[in-house]
Design a protein around this motif. Structure first.
Motif, PDB file in Angstrom:
ATOM      1  N   ALA A 146      33.088  42.342  43.922  1.00 55.51           N
ATOM      2  CA  ALA A 146      33.878  42.789  45.072  1.00 55.51           C
ATOM      3  C   ALA A 146      33.832  41.773  46.202  1.00 55.51           C
ATOM      4  O   ALA A 146      34.785  41.660  46.987  1.00 55.51           O
ATOM      5  N   SER A 178      38.537  43.838  41.299  1.00 59.20           N
ATOM      6  CA  SER A 178      37.718  42.751  41.843  1.00 59.20           C
ATOM      7  C   SER A 178      37.772  41.526  40.942  1.00 59.20           C
ATOM      8  O   SER A 178      37.864  40.391  41.424  1.00 59.20           O
ATOM      9  N   ARG A 181      41.187  39.763  41.313  1.00 58.16           N
ATOM     10  CA  ARG A 181      41.289  39.019  42.561  1.00 58.16           C
ATOM     11  C   ARG A 181      40.454  37.741  42.527  1.00 58.16           C
ATOM     12  O   ARG A 181      40.873  36.691  43.025  1.00 58.16           O
TER      13      ARG A 181
END
Length: 282
Positions: A146, A178, A181
């Protein structure tokens, strides 16, 4: 279940069991997260159990560690930054660092005691722990991903236990968000995905959650794994786009040894059995 000569593990999700003839318990530790036990065996070397479930044997762990590492790394065009979530026994880290192009490999496992027991009882898996490219963290892998900078990672390897207990948070959309990304546009996510013979529902659910996070291309690679329920296991690769064709010439010319993985094994694993393809909608 363990008696004086055998360790048996009943696996309710597949309605089956597996047993190993043991010579005795060698070690045990109760960490803040789970109980870790080490047994000696007559034919499989040392065994590691976590909360009663067999994690690895000295005899056959190379199958898993090689297949969760090399297919993804040879599929990526030029992997330099690798993150391993879980993998506390360090076998996956060892395989990743066989690739000279990898510049850094971070292993983030929540339980330091898994690594300490591996260092003591499976030292061959930990021989790359001192590599200057290696970073060993003992922290929450969900939180680590994260907080990972966007577009900073080439390959994320989720080397987790079954989706229960400490690993439960590694099989859902939030975690895959997460990973999505953190990965570069050409990045690859690879995760152990249980038995393709008996747990196809779980694999479908994993791929669905990955899809919700934005991944659009998936490939599940099966391989033999005698120490796990059904004797057949898998890893699932996910990408933001693109195919799973791999660097065949580089795989054939690799300058390091493997016990199972080869370019031909890799290509064969890409050929999905019809019943698996049907179940996964391929």
């Amino acid at each position: 279940m363990t008696d004086q000569r055998w360790h048996y593990e009943n696996f309710e999700p597949t309605g089956s069991a597996i047993g190993f003839r043991i010579t005795g318990k060698l070690d045990e530790v109760q960490s803040p997260f789970q109980k870790i036990e080490i047994f000696g065996s007559t034919d499989w070397g040392n065994l590691m159990l976590i909360d009663g479930a067999l994690m690895l044997t000295a005899q056959d762990n190379f199958l898993y560690h090689e297949m969760i590492s090399h297919p993804a790394l040879f599929t990526h065009a030029a992997p330099q930054r690798v993150v391993i979530i879980g993998g506390g026994d360090c076998g996956t880290l060892r395989e990743v660092l066989k690739h000279p192009g990898v510049q850094s490999a971070t292993q983030c496992d929540i339980d330091e005691q898994v690594t300490r027991m591996a260092e003591k009882w499976f030292p061959e898996l930990c021989e790359s722990n001192g590599d200057p490219r290696a970073e060993l963290l003992f922290d929450d892998g969900v939180a680590y991903m994260a907080n990972c900078p966007a577009g900073s990672v080439d390959v994320v390897i989720v080397d987790s236990t079954d989706p229960v207990g400490p690993a439960e948070g590694l099989f859902n959309k939030s975690f895959y968000d997460s990973c999505f990304r953190a990965l570069k546009d050409d990045g690859i996510l690879v995760q152990q995905s249980e038995s393709p013979l008996m747990l196809l529902k779980l694999i479908r659910e994993m791929r669905t959650e990955m899809g919700k996070a934005g991944f659009t291309a998936f490939k599940t690679l099966p391989f033999p794994q005698p120490c796990y329920p059904t004797g057949w296991w898998s890893v699932t690769l996910a990408r933001k786009s693109g195919s799973f064709e791999f660097r065949d010439a580089d795989a054939r010319a690799k300058a390091f040894d493997t016990k199972y993985y080869t370019a031909d094994i890799h290509r064969g694993a890409l050929s999905t059995p019809p019943f698996v393809a049907q179940a996964l909608g391929e």
